[in-house]
Design an enzyme around this catalytic site. Structure first.
Site, PDB file in Angstrom:
ATOM      1  N   CYS A  40      -1.321  14.307 -16.876  1.00 25.09           N
ATOM      2  CA  CYS A  40      -0.360  14.095 -15.791  1.00 25.09           C
ATOM      3  C   CYS A  40       0.867  13.350 -16.302  1.00 25.09           C
ATOM      4  O   CYS A  40       0.765  12.264 -16.870  1.00 25.09           O
ATOM      5  CB  CYS A  40      -1.023  13.311 -14.664  1.00 25.09           C
ATOM      6  N   GLN A 185       1.865  -2.717  -6.432  1.00 29.71           N
ATOM      7  CA  GLN A 185       2.794  -1.599  -6.510  1.00 29.71           C
ATOM      8  C   GLN A 185       2.485  -0.797  -7.766  1.00 29.71           C
ATOM      9  O   GLN A 185       2.358  -1.350  -8.855  1.00 29.71           O
ATOM     10  CB  GLN A 185       4.239  -2.101  -6.540  1.00 29.71           C
ATOM     11  N   GLU A 235      -1.786 -12.911   4.537  1.00 26.96           N
ATOM     12  CA  GLU A 235      -2.398 -11.648   4.122  1.00 26.96           C
ATOM     13  C   GLU A 235      -3.826 -11.583   4.665  1.00 26.96           C
ATOM     14  O   GLU A 235      -4.563 -12.568   4.614  1.00 26.96           O
ATOM     15  CB  GLU A 235      -2.412 -11.537   2.593  1.00 26.96           C
ATOM     16  N   ASP A 283       6.313  -6.727   4.459  1.00 30.22           N
ATOM     17  CA  ASP A 283       6.032  -5.602   3.560  1.00 30.22           C
ATOM     18  C   ASP A 283       4.773  -4.912   4.077  1.00 30.22           C
ATOM     19  O   ASP A 283       3.717  -4.945   3.438  1.00 30.22           O
ATOM     20  CB  ASP A 283       5.830  -6.127   2.126  1.00 30.22           C
ATOM     21  N   CYS A 313       7.384   1.247   2.959  1.00 29.92           N
ATOM     22  CA  CYS A 313       6.963   2.411   2.184  1.00 29.92           C
ATOM     23  C   CYS A 313       6.718   3.606   3.096  1.00 29.92           C
ATOM     24  O   CYS A 313       6.143   4.609   2.667  1.00 29.92           O
ATOM     25  CB  CYS A 313       5.709   2.101   1.371  1.00 29.92           C
TER      26      CYS A 313
END
Length: 342
Positions: A40, A185, A235, A283, A313
Protein backbone atom coordinates in the site's frame (compact mmCIF):
# COMPACT_ATOMS: atom_id res chain seq x y z
CA UNK A 1 -1.98 19.23 1.86
CA UNK A 2 0.70 16.79 2.84
CA UNK A 3 2.43 13.82 1.30
CA UNK A 4 0.41 11.67 -1.09
CA UNK A 5 2.42 8.53 -0.31
CA UNK A 6 3.96 6.99 2.81
CA UNK A 7 2.05 9.14 5.28
CA UNK A 8 -0.26 6.81 7.18
CA UNK A 9 1.43 5.91 10.45
CA UNK A 10 -1.32 3.90 12.17
CA UNK A 11 -3.42 1.18 10.54
CA UNK A 12 -5.74 -1.62 11.60
CA UNK A 13 -5.77 -4.60 9.26
CA UNK A 14 -8.00 -7.67 9.25
CA UNK A 15 -6.50 -11.17 9.42
CA UNK A 16 -8.34 -13.93 7.57
CA UNK A 17 -7.51 -16.76 5.13
CA UNK A 18 -5.88 -19.99 6.26
CA UNK A 19 -3.02 -20.82 8.60
CA UNK A 20 -0.87 -21.76 5.60
CA UNK A 21 -1.84 -18.74 3.51
CA UNK A 22 -3.03 -16.00 5.88
CA UNK A 23 -4.43 -12.81 4.37
CA UNK A 24 -3.75 -9.43 5.98
CA UNK A 25 -5.47 -6.38 4.57
CA UNK A 26 -8.76 -4.51 4.29
CA UNK A 27 -12.29 -5.74 3.75
CA UNK A 28 -13.52 -5.40 0.18
CA UNK A 29 -16.30 -2.84 -0.14
CA UNK A 30 -19.62 -4.17 1.14
CA UNK A 31 -18.17 -7.47 2.33
CA UNK A 32 -15.95 -9.15 4.92
CA UNK A 33 -13.67 -10.64 2.30
CA UNK A 34 -10.12 -9.54 3.02
CA UNK A 35 -8.12 -7.99 0.20
CA UNK A 36 -4.37 -8.17 0.96
CA UNK A 37 -2.55 -4.85 0.47
CA UNK A 38 1.13 -5.78 0.89
CA UNK A 39 2.50 -2.71 -0.92
CA UNK A 40 0.00 0.00 0.00
CA UNK A 41 1.47 3.36 -1.11
CA UNK A 42 -0.48 5.27 1.53
CA UNK A 43 1.07 3.34 4.42
CA UNK A 44 4.42 4.25 5.86
CA UNK A 45 6.72 1.66 4.20
CA UNK A 46 7.73 0.19 7.55
CA UNK A 47 4.09 -0.61 8.27
CA UNK A 48 3.99 -2.73 5.12
CA UNK A 49 7.16 -4.48 6.26
CA UNK A 50 5.69 -5.15 9.70
CA UNK A 51 2.47 -6.55 8.23
CA UNK A 52 4.50 -8.90 6.03
CA UNK A 53 6.55 -9.97 9.05
CA UNK A 54 3.38 -10.94 10.92
CA UNK A 55 2.10 -12.81 7.87
CA UNK A 56 5.34 -14.80 7.61
CA UNK A 57 5.30 -15.66 11.32
CA UNK A 58 1.66 -16.76 11.10
CA UNK A 59 2.44 -19.06 8.18
CA UNK A 60 5.55 -20.54 9.79
CA UNK A 61 3.87 -21.16 13.16
CA UNK A 62 0.52 -22.17 11.63
CA UNK A 63 -1.34 -19.47 13.54
CA UNK A 64 -5.04 -19.75 12.75
CA UNK A 65 -6.69 -16.62 11.33
CA UNK A 66 -10.07 -15.64 12.73
CA UNK A 67 -13.19 -17.21 11.19
CA UNK A 68 -16.22 -14.97 11.55
CA UNK A 69 -18.90 -17.54 10.81
CA UNK A 70 -18.11 -19.59 13.91
CA UNK A 71 -15.93 -17.28 16.03
CA UNK A 72 -12.96 -19.65 15.92
CA UNK A 73 -9.33 -18.91 15.14
CA UNK A 74 -6.57 -17.09 16.97
CA UNK A 75 -5.44 -13.81 15.36
CA UNK A 76 -8.28 -11.46 14.41
CA UNK A 77 -6.64 -8.15 13.50
CA UNK A 78 -3.34 -6.34 13.80
CA UNK A 79 -2.79 -2.68 14.63
CA UNK A 80 0.48 -1.17 13.42
CA UNK A 81 1.88 2.22 14.50
CA UNK A 82 5.02 3.73 12.97
CA UNK A 83 7.07 5.76 15.45
CA UNK A 84 8.15 8.54 13.08
CA UNK A 85 9.16 11.39 15.44
CA UNK A 86 10.77 9.71 18.48
CA UNK A 87 13.20 12.59 19.12
CA UNK A 88 12.53 16.32 19.73
CA UNK A 89 14.38 17.29 16.56
CA UNK A 90 12.64 16.93 13.22
CA UNK A 91 13.54 13.60 11.60
CA UNK A 92 15.59 13.56 8.43
CA UNK A 93 14.10 11.76 5.43
CA UNK A 94 16.29 8.75 6.26
CA UNK A 95 15.21 8.72 9.93
CA UNK A 96 11.54 9.00 8.95
CA UNK A 97 11.95 6.09 6.55
CA UNK A 98 13.50 3.90 9.27
CA UNK A 99 10.70 4.32 11.82
CA UNK A 100 10.13 1.45 14.22
CA UNK A 101 6.67 -0.12 14.37
CA UNK A 102 4.54 -0.88 17.41
CA UNK A 103 2.67 -4.13 16.63
CA UNK A 104 -0.57 -5.02 18.42
CA UNK A 105 -1.95 -8.54 17.93
CA UNK A 106 -5.71 -8.69 18.46
CA UNK A 107 -6.15 -12.18 19.86
CA UNK A 108 -9.34 -14.21 20.02
CA UNK A 109 -9.24 -14.72 23.78
CA UNK A 110 -10.43 -13.05 26.97
CA UNK A 111 -7.05 -12.62 28.66
CA UNK A 112 -3.67 -14.20 29.29
CA UNK A 113 -5.44 -16.52 31.72
CA UNK A 114 -6.85 -18.40 28.76
CA UNK A 115 -3.98 -20.93 28.90
CA UNK A 116 -4.13 -22.58 25.44
CA UNK A 117 -4.60 -19.22 23.74
CA UNK A 118 -1.88 -17.62 25.86
CA UNK A 119 0.70 -20.21 24.87
CA UNK A 120 0.06 -19.65 21.17
CA UNK A 121 0.00 -15.89 21.63
CA UNK A 122 3.32 -15.92 23.48
CA UNK A 123 4.85 -18.07 20.76
CA UNK A 124 3.63 -15.72 18.02
CA UNK A 125 4.62 -12.53 19.86
CA UNK A 126 8.07 -13.87 20.71
CA UNK A 127 8.78 -14.84 17.10
CA UNK A 128 7.60 -11.45 15.79
CA UNK A 129 9.88 -9.76 18.33
CA UNK A 130 12.83 -12.05 17.61
CA UNK A 131 12.69 -11.49 13.86
CA UNK A 132 11.69 -7.83 13.90
CA UNK A 133 14.16 -6.79 16.57
CA UNK A 134 17.13 -7.99 14.55
CA UNK A 135 16.87 -5.10 12.09
CA UNK A 136 15.18 -2.69 14.54
CA UNK A 137 11.88 -2.88 12.65
CA UNK A 138 9.77 -3.61 15.72
CA UNK A 139 9.37 -1.05 18.52
CA UNK A 140 7.20 -3.30 20.69
CA UNK A 141 4.73 -6.17 20.53
CA UNK A 142 1.39 -5.86 22.32
CA UNK A 143 -1.59 -8.14 22.80
CA UNK A 144 -5.18 -6.99 22.74
CA UNK A 145 -7.85 -9.44 23.84
CA UNK A 146 -11.16 -9.55 21.97
CA UNK A 147 -13.23 -12.71 22.63
CA UNK A 148 -16.61 -11.40 21.47
CA UNK A 149 -18.21 -12.26 18.13
CA UNK A 150 -18.58 -8.65 17.05
CA UNK A 151 -17.46 -6.18 14.42
CA UNK A 152 -15.73 -4.18 17.15
CA UNK A 153 -12.03 -4.57 16.40
CA UNK A 154 -10.43 -4.01 19.80
CA UNK A 155 -11.21 -5.39 23.22
CA UNK A 156 -10.59 -3.58 26.49
CA UNK A 157 -7.63 -5.59 27.77
CA UNK A 158 -4.05 -4.83 26.68
CA UNK A 159 -0.70 -6.34 27.58
CA UNK A 160 2.78 -5.31 26.47
CA UNK A 161 4.57 -8.54 25.54
CA UNK A 162 7.97 -7.26 24.33
CA UNK A 163 9.69 -3.91 23.96
CA UNK A 164 8.81 -0.51 25.37
CA UNK A 165 5.32 0.18 26.72
CA UNK A 166 5.71 3.85 25.75
CA UNK A 167 5.70 5.22 22.21
CA UNK A 168 6.88 8.85 22.12
CA UNK A 169 6.12 11.28 19.31
CA UNK A 170 7.26 14.89 18.89
CA UNK A 171 5.00 16.23 16.12
CA UNK A 172 5.35 19.84 17.32
CA UNK A 173 7.12 21.17 20.43
CA UNK A 174 5.81 18.89 23.18
CA UNK A 175 6.58 15.21 23.69
CA UNK A 176 3.41 13.12 23.40
CA UNK A 177 3.13 9.58 24.73
CA UNK A 178 0.84 7.02 23.12
CA UNK A 179 -0.29 3.54 24.03
CA UNK A 180 -1.90 1.29 21.40
CA UNK A 181 -5.25 1.85 23.08
CA UNK A 182 -5.20 5.65 22.78
CA UNK A 183 -6.29 7.67 19.77
CA UNK A 184 -3.63 9.28 17.62
CA UNK A 185 -3.60 11.14 14.33
CA UNK A 186 -2.50 8.73 11.61
CA UNK A 187 -0.63 11.44 9.67
CA UNK A 188 2.03 12.62 12.11
CA UNK A 189 3.65 15.12 9.75
CA UNK A 190 0.36 16.84 8.94
CA UNK A 191 -0.58 16.76 12.63
CA UNK A 192 2.56 18.75 13.43
CA UNK A 193 1.63 21.36 10.82
CA UNK A 194 -1.88 21.57 12.28
CA UNK A 195 -0.54 22.09 15.81
CA UNK A 196 1.67 24.92 14.58
CA UNK A 197 -1.23 26.64 12.79
CA UNK A 198 -3.59 26.16 15.73
CA UNK A 199 -1.15 27.78 18.16
CA UNK A 200 -1.38 31.05 16.22
CA UNK A 201 -5.01 31.45 17.32
CA UNK A 202 -4.30 31.19 21.05
CA UNK A 203 -3.37 34.54 22.63
CA UNK A 204 -0.43 34.41 25.03
CA UNK A 205 -1.48 33.90 28.62
CA UNK A 206 -4.80 32.21 27.75
CA UNK A 207 -6.54 29.80 30.05
CA UNK A 208 -7.26 26.89 27.72
CA UNK A 209 -9.77 24.06 27.93
CA UNK A 210 -9.43 21.15 25.49
CA UNK A 211 -12.52 18.95 25.10
CA UNK A 212 -12.30 15.52 23.43
CA UNK A 213 -8.61 15.77 24.24
CA UNK A 214 -7.36 12.23 23.61
CA UNK A 215 -3.90 11.97 25.20
CA UNK A 216 -3.81 15.78 25.38
CA UNK A 217 -1.57 16.45 22.40
CA UNK A 218 -3.02 19.88 21.62
CA UNK A 219 -3.08 21.04 25.24
CA UNK A 220 0.45 19.80 25.93
CA UNK A 221 1.73 21.58 22.83
CA UNK A 222 0.06 24.85 23.83
CA UNK A 223 1.60 24.56 27.30
CA UNK A 224 5.06 23.82 25.89
CA UNK A 225 4.95 26.89 23.63
CA UNK A 226 4.26 29.12 26.65
CA UNK A 227 1.06 30.47 25.10
CA UNK A 228 -1.30 28.96 27.68
CA UNK A 229 -1.17 30.04 31.31
CA UNK A 230 -3.18 26.93 32.16
CA UNK A 231 -4.50 23.91 30.28
CA UNK A 232 -7.42 21.71 31.30
CA UNK A 233 -7.90 18.58 29.15
CA UNK A 234 -11.09 16.51 29.23
CA UNK A 235 -11.28 13.02 27.69
CA UNK A 236 -13.68 10.12 28.23
CA UNK A 237 -11.17 7.30 27.62
CA UNK A 238 -9.47 6.31 30.91
CA UNK A 239 -6.57 4.79 28.91
CA UNK A 240 -5.20 8.30 28.34
CA UNK A 241 -4.34 9.17 31.93
CA UNK A 242 -1.08 7.26 32.19
CA UNK A 243 0.44 8.48 28.88
CA UNK A 244 -0.77 12.02 29.61
CA UNK A 245 0.94 12.09 33.01
CA UNK A 246 4.16 10.73 31.52
CA UNK A 247 4.07 13.47 28.87
CA UNK A 248 3.21 16.18 31.39
CA UNK A 249 6.25 15.16 33.42
CA UNK A 250 8.43 16.00 30.41
CA UNK A 251 7.22 19.60 30.35
CA UNK A 252 9.45 22.18 32.05
CA UNK A 253 8.92 21.82 35.79
CA UNK A 254 7.41 25.30 36.14
CA UNK A 255 4.62 24.39 33.64
CA UNK A 256 3.58 21.00 34.96
CA UNK A 257 1.26 22.15 37.73
CA UNK A 258 -0.76 24.28 35.30
CA UNK A 259 -1.67 21.35 33.02
CA UNK A 260 -4.33 18.80 34.02
CA UNK A 261 -6.34 15.91 32.60
CA UNK A 262 -9.86 14.93 33.68
CA UNK A 263 -11.33 11.60 32.64
CA UNK A 264 -14.94 12.45 31.94
CA UNK A 265 -17.40 12.84 29.08
CA UNK A 266 -17.28 16.28 27.52
CA UNK A 267 -21.10 16.27 27.64
CA UNK A 268 -21.19 15.72 31.40
CA UNK A 269 -21.91 19.22 32.74
CA UNK A 270 -19.49 20.97 30.34
CA UNK A 271 -19.97 24.38 31.96
CA UNK A 272 -17.67 23.10 34.72
CA UNK A 273 -14.82 23.18 32.23
CA UNK A 274 -15.83 26.24 30.21
CA UNK A 275 -16.33 28.66 33.08
CA UNK A 276 -13.26 30.80 33.54
CA UNK A 277 -11.59 29.69 30.30
CA UNK A 278 -10.41 32.16 27.67
CA UNK A 279 -10.03 29.66 24.81
CA UNK A 280 -11.83 26.36 24.28
CA UNK A 281 -10.38 23.85 21.83
CA UNK A 282 -12.64 21.04 20.62
CA UNK A 283 -11.47 18.05 18.60
CA UNK A 284 -14.57 15.83 18.51
CA UNK A 285 -15.08 12.58 16.60
CA UNK A 286 -16.71 12.62 13.17
CA UNK A 287 -20.20 12.99 14.63
CA UNK A 288 -19.26 16.42 15.97
CA UNK A 289 -20.09 18.17 19.23
CA UNK A 290 -22.33 16.47 21.74
CA UNK A 291 -25.68 18.10 22.50
CA UNK A 292 -24.67 19.23 26.01
CA UNK A 293 -21.43 20.81 24.79
CA UNK A 294 -23.33 22.62 22.05
CA UNK A 295 -25.95 23.84 24.52
CA UNK A 296 -23.23 25.13 26.85
CA UNK A 297 -21.50 27.02 24.03
CA UNK A 298 -24.81 28.58 23.01
CA UNK A 299 -25.64 29.79 26.52
CA UNK A 300 -22.36 30.99 27.96
CA UNK A 301 -22.45 33.35 30.87
CA UNK A 302 -20.07 36.23 31.42
CA UNK A 303 -16.56 35.04 32.13
CA UNK A 304 -16.76 32.18 29.64
CA UNK A 305 -14.41 31.61 26.69
CA UNK A 306 -14.18 34.28 24.02
CA UNK A 307 -12.52 32.09 21.42
CA UNK A 308 -13.42 28.66 20.11
CA UNK A 309 -10.97 26.63 18.06
CA UNK A 310 -12.79 23.75 16.35
CA UNK A 311 -10.66 20.94 14.91
CA UNK A 312 -12.89 18.72 12.79
CA UNK A 313 -12.48 15.45 10.90
CA UNK A 314 -16.09 15.39 9.66
CA UNK A 315 -17.31 18.06 7.25
CA UNK A 316 -21.05 17.45 7.71
CA UNK A 317 -20.80 17.74 11.49
CA UNK A 318 -18.57 20.82 11.27
CA UNK A 319 -21.03 22.53 8.91
CA UNK A 320 -23.98 21.71 11.18
CA UNK A 321 -22.21 22.81 14.36
CA UNK A 322 -20.79 26.06 13.00
CA UNK A 323 -24.15 27.05 11.52
CA UNK A 324 -25.79 26.56 14.94
CA UNK A 325 -23.06 28.53 16.70
CA UNK A 326 -23.09 31.48 14.28
CA UNK A 327 -26.88 31.64 13.92
CA UNK A 328 -27.20 31.89 17.69
CA UNK A 329 -25.46 35.25 17.67
CA UNK A 330 -23.18 34.02 20.45
CA UNK A 331 -20.30 33.32 18.06
CA UNK A 332 -18.98 34.66 14.76
CA UNK A 333 -16.62 32.93 12.39
CA UNK A 334 -13.26 34.63 11.81
CA UNK A 335 -11.09 32.00 10.14
CA UNK A 336 -11.43 28.63 8.43
CA UNK A 337 -8.72 26.46 7.00
CA UNK A 338 -8.80 22.97 5.46
CA UNK A 339 -6.09 20.36 5.63
CA UNK A 340 -5.83 17.05 3.80
CA UNK A 341 -4.66 14.93 6.70
CA UNK A 342 -6.09 11.54 5.70
Amino acid sequence: TGDVHDWRCRVRLAVRGSRIRPKIGLFESGSHRVLPIPSCRVHHPRINQAADLVRQVMSDLRINPYVERNGEGELRYIQLTANTHPQPSRPTAEEYAQAQVQIALVWNAGSMEDVPAAARLEECAHEVWRRGGADALVHSVWANFQPAQTNTILGREWECMFGSSQLWEHPHQAAICYTPGSFMQANTRAYGVMLDKLSKFVPKGSRVVELYAGVGGIGLSLAQTGLASSVCCVEINPEVMEPFMLARNRLPEELQSSVSMHVDAADNMPLRWLSGADVVVVDPPRRGLGSEVMDALLHLEKGGPKRLVYVSCGWKALKRDTELLVESGQWRGTHAEAGQIF
